[in-house]
Design a protein around this motif. Structure first.
Motif, PDB file in Angstrom:
ATOM      1  N   VAL A 105       8.867  -1.997   6.212  1.00 40.09           N
ATOM      2  CA  VAL A 105       8.156  -1.232   5.608  1.00 40.09           C
ATOM      3  C   VAL A 105       6.513  -1.291   5.454  1.00 40.09           C
ATOM      4  CG1 VAL A 105       8.095   0.716   3.866  1.00 40.09           C
ATOM      5  CG2 VAL A 105      10.423  -0.299   4.419  1.00 40.09           C
ATOM      6  N   ARG A 106       6.254  -2.027   5.221  1.00 38.84           N
ATOM      7  CA  ARG A 106       4.286  -1.996   5.059  1.00 38.84           C
ATOM      8  C   ARG A 106       3.599  -1.651   5.881  1.00 38.84           C
ATOM      9  NH1 ARG A 106       5.329  -6.082   0.822  1.00 38.84           N
ATOM     10  NH2 ARG A 106       5.633  -7.831   2.340  1.00 38.84           N
ATOM     11  N   ALA A 107       4.345  -2.379   7.205  1.00 38.18           N
ATOM     12  CA  ALA A 107       3.219  -2.800   8.828  1.00 38.18           C
ATOM     13  C   ALA A 107       3.853  -1.306   8.999  1.00 38.18           C
ATOM     14  CB  ALA A 107       4.585  -3.468   9.720  1.00 38.18           C
ATOM     15  N   LEU A 108       5.146  -0.354   9.081  1.00 42.76           N
ATOM     16  CA  LEU A 108       5.197   0.314   9.732  1.00 42.76           C
ATOM     17  C   LEU A 108       4.029   1.778   8.422  1.00 42.76           C
ATOM     18  CD1 LEU A 108       6.089   3.255  10.969  1.00 42.76           C
ATOM     19  CD2 LEU A 108       7.564   3.918   9.117  1.00 42.76           C
ATOM     20  N   GLY A 109       3.416   1.354   7.224  1.00 44.39           N
ATOM     21  CA  GLY A 109       2.606   2.246   6.020  1.00 44.39           C
ATOM     22  C   GLY A 109       1.088   1.485   6.420  1.00 44.39           C
TER      23      GLY A 109
END
Length: 425
Positions: A61-65
């Motif tokens: 999720v952090r990488a997508l953000g």
């Protein structure tokens, strides 16, 4: 050290999975958008044991953000929905309801009233320069000619033009100046250099005059007339730009990395050889000659379909009706007596194909009628397309130089084996 996301631990050994609500808060979106990311393959989810909800890997999720923040803004869509395409804000060309516009002005009307050089200036600057003329210094054309002359005789138009661009770039010590004035100066020299570098077909030709006149001598061994030159000049103007075609996107990617204008044009030339882009006119030219030779489109169309090939010169994904560029050129070709038989063959192709699929003629078929009836080689349409589109590529490069560098950098959606994998034997 990478900044830690607020409210979440970053140690994978201690990190729990996120709920849908937590993932949505971290991404700054609604819970429905989280599920949309899952459906697009941008996030993976896992059902809650014994429950009906989903959980998400926090690092994913952090990488997508991070990707959304990095790629968002500046006119580039960061996460297009499945089946949609990358979109880029541009002020150059609009295609709408079977018409297209250069900086808000109807492109067909502009081409009917102004020369190719004037249309190019309008595209670059938004200002009209009546009587604009492109000339190149002898030093530039000489080095480009020598490079092109060294190619094998069977080299195609894109080969010659790419080599001419590289040679002209190597001879220009100011090519790395990306200021607007410098790029415009490069454009006004590069385009006539490309034309001058092509081997002449018609000898004893004038070395000056409108660009269309000079290009004619590189394409046909027949003497030109006013009506034929008008068709060629109009074709150049109509083909200057067509929104974000594949070659134009390649140019903008190069310009986003701050490649100089010669290199950006070279990127565009590397794309147009495809049969679905710049080379389509040559395929239509050869098909037209077969129809003229056999006296009917029926056996030629049948053979194309039996071989599993699409019929060149028909249909366009951006137009429901007839390609407006084709309509304008066909109207001018009616004034050329030598084009009558090729025009009839083109109509036969459209009518024959319409028995199965009602496709309209596109600009490739119109170019094929012109080149086939003007004593030009089947590769002439590709040359016309490339020379014309160079002005459009410069316009897009100029626009891209004014944007954030390296913004044309999409993120790959990895679909291979999940790490860690063992080392290969």
């Amino acid at each position: 050290m990478r900044d830690q996301e607020p409210g979440l631990p970053t140690d994978p050994g201690t990190e729990r999975r996120l709920t849908t609500r937590e993932a949505a808060e971290l991404l700054g979106v609604k819970p429905e958008t989280v599920y949309a990311y899952v459906s697009r393959g941008q996030l993976s989810s896992r059902r809650t044991p014994g429950g009906r909800g989903s959980t998400f890997d926090a690092e994913e999720v952090r990488a997508l953000g991070r990707r959304n923040r990095r790629d968002g803004g500046a006119g580039v869509s960061a996460a297009p929905a499945f089946g949609q395409e990358l979109s880029v804000r541009t002020r150059i060309t609009l295609i709408d309801q079977d018409r297209y516009y250069y900086r808000g002005v109807d492109a067909v009307e502009l081409a009917a009233r102004h020369s190719y050089e004037e249309v190019a200036e309008w595209l670059w600057t938004g200002r009209m320069r009546p009587g604009a003329s492109f000339t190149a210094p002898e030093a530039s054309t000489a080095v480009a000619r020598r490079a092109v002359d060294s190619l094998p005789e069977h080299a195609g138009p894109a080969d010659r033009l790419r080599v001419a661009v590289v040679a002209a770039a190597a001879a220009d010590p100011l090519r790395f100046d990306l200021s607007e004035d410098a790029v415009l100066g490069t454009a006004r020299v590069l385009i006539p250099t490309l034309v001058a570098a092509l081997p002449p077909v018609l000898r004893d030709h004038p070395g000056d005059g409108p660009l269309a006149h000079r290009l004619w001598t590189r394409l046909s061994g027949r003497p030109s007339d006013e009506a034929s030159l008008r068709v060629l000049d109009t074709a150049l103007s109509l083909l200057v730009d067509h929104d974000l075609a594949a070659s134009t996107l390649a140019v903008r990617v190069a310009a986003s990395a701050r490649a100089h204008p010669y290199a950006a044009v070279s990127a565009g030339l590397g794309v147009i050889e495809g049969p679905l882009h710049g080379a389509a006119g040559g395929l239509a030219h050869r098909m037209l000659l077969e129809v003229l030779d056999q006296g009917s489109a029926a056996p030629v169309v049948a053979e194309e379909l039996r071989a599993g090939r699409r019929i060149p010169g028909l249909g366009h994904r951006l137009y429901q009706g007839e390609d407006p560029r084709a309509r304008a050129l066909f109207a001018l070709l009616e004034d050329l007596p030598e084009a009558a038989s090729a025009l009839a063959a083109a109509r036969d192709i459209v009518a024959t194909t319409a028995r199965h699929t009602p496709l309209h003629a596109n600009v490739d078929l119109a170019l094929a009628v012109f080149t086939a009836s003007s004593g030009m080689a089947s590769t002439a349409a590709e040359t016309i397309f490339a020379v014309a589109r160079t002005a459009g590529w410069i316009a897009h490069a100029l626009e891209e130089y004014g944007e954030r560098p390296l913004r044309m950098r999409p993120s790959g959606l990895y679909s291979g084996p999940r790490p860690p994998q063992p080392l290969p034997e």
